[in-house]
Design an enzyme around this catalytic site. Structure first.
Site, mmCIF file in Angstrom:
data_model
loop_
_atom_site.group_PDB
_atom_site.id
_atom_site.type_symbol
_atom_site.label_atom_id
_atom_site.label_comp_id
_atom_site.label_asym_id
_atom_site.label_seq_id
_atom_site.Cartn_x
_atom_site.Cartn_y
_atom_site.Cartn_z
ATOM 1 N N LYS A 1 -14.385 16.743 -17.300
ATOM 2 C CA LYS A 1 -13.578 15.959 -16.361
ATOM 3 C C LYS A 1 -12.624 14.976 -17.039
ATOM 4 C CE LYS A 1 -16.740 16.177 -12.426
ATOM 5 N NZ LYS A 1 -17.449 15.392 -11.395
ATOM 6 N N ASP B 1 -13.888 14.139 -5.876
ATOM 7 C CA ASP B 1 -15.202 13.487 -5.860
ATOM 8 C C ASP B 1 -15.082 12.088 -5.262
ATOM 9 O OD1 ASP B 1 -16.606 15.570 -7.108
ATOM 10 O OD2 ASP B 1 -16.159 14.808 -9.107
ATOM 11 N N GLY C 1 -25.697 6.377 -14.591
ATOM 12 C CA GLY C 1 -24.686 7.265 -15.147
ATOM 13 C C GLY C 1 -23.464 6.506 -15.625
ATOM 14 N N GLY D 1 -20.574 8.756 -16.827
ATOM 15 C CA GLY D 1 -19.588 9.809 -17.050
ATOM 16 C C GLY D 1 -18.549 9.878 -15.949
ATOM 17 N N MET E 1 -18.409 11.508 -13.040
ATOM 18 C CA MET E 1 -18.861 11.317 -11.667
ATOM 19 C C MET E 1 -19.226 9.864 -11.420
ATOM 20 S SD MET E 1 -19.122 13.039 -8.923
ATOM 21 C CE MET E 1 -19.644 12.627 -7.264
#
Length: 275
Positions: free
Chosen positions: A72, A108, A131, A133, A135
């Protein structure tokens, strides 16, 4: 249902690129092509040569490409233009090819925003987000833009975790041990089918028990260990399957210009989840 033309020279190809390709996107998009009678086909891929893969999209006229972990962020320098939220969060999950001109989007972000709004979660609600990253960036941006200020990014990687937290004005911790919040969100691969941590919980049991709403962005399986634990605890749940449907629908519209009916979307979602 309109009759879908047989595959031929005019058939348009859409695809996905992921480290671990799944079936949801292919089944969802191909089912909608059938229901709407569009001359398209969708196929999932992975690659060890991202620049060559993006060059193939451009050279072969592939209409659109969904982008998943771990590509991504790495895909951004290979594109011609980055739209809106994708530019703001430096993360692309969708590529649209207009005659060789590749534009990156992030569907997203809008999916997460819509789900948080639909769940009527107040912007004053404190949260824990696991998280750091691509997302996690989309979720962080959605939370910040909804007005959330009391939040903690949980990431074992101190460099990326601190950077993400500082970017959006949140706090950072290496683990969620001893931490609780009314809203907990998993934006890591923990619990994902086929992953090294497929059977693990993304949060400690105490954090799940203390939460009011549990949100897991992992789409496969639908019932992740975190979602099962949340159901057992009687907590409100937002699943990765919900995210997958909304973001894939926006991709479908970007690729085709067609807005399917609510009934068609429901049919495609059930079909995609049943495979």
């Amino acid at each position: 249902m309109s009759a879908k033309p047989p595959i031929g020279p005019s058939t348009r190809l859409c695809m996905s690129l992921a480290g671990r390709p799944g079936k949801f996107g292919s089944r969802f998009h191909n089912r909608l092509y059938e229901l709407t009678g569009l001359d398209y086909i969708y196929k999932a891929f992975t690659t060890r040569d991202l620049p060559a893969a993006i060059g193939g999209i451009r050279a072969l006229g592939i209409r659109g490409c969904a982008v998943s972990m771990p590509f991504k962020e790495a895909v951004i320098p290979l594109l011609d233009h980055i739209e809106g939220s994708a530019a703001a969060i430096d993360s692309v999950n969708t590529i649209v090819n207009d005659d060789g001109w590749l534009t990156g989007y992030n569907t997203d972000y809008s999916a997460v925003l819509d789900l948080l709004d639909h769940a009527e979660i107040a912007p004053s609600t404190p949260f824990l987000l696991a998280g750091s990253g691509g997302m996690a960036k989309a979720v962080s941006a959605a939370l910040r833009n909804r007005g959330h200020r009391a939040g903690m990014v949980i990431a074992r990687n101190a460099a990326t975790g601190r950077a993400l937290a500082e970017l959006y004005g949140f706090d950072w911790a290496a683990t969620a041990d001893g931490l609780t919040a009314p809203l907990i969100i998993n934006a890591t691969p923990v619990g994902m089918t086929g992953g090294a941590e497929a059977e693990n919980l993304a949060f400690p049991p105490a954090a799940i028990e203390a939460a009011e709403t549990v949100f897991d962005v992992v789409a496969l399986p639908i019932e992740t260990p975190l979602m099962r634990a949340a159901e057992k605890a009687g907590r409100k749940r937002i699943s990765g399957a919900d995210v997958a449907v909304l973001q894939a629908l926006e991709q479908f519209v970007l690729y085709t210009g067609v807005h399917p009916s609510e009934e068609q979307v429901k049919d495609a979602a059930v079909f995609a989840r049943s495979g």
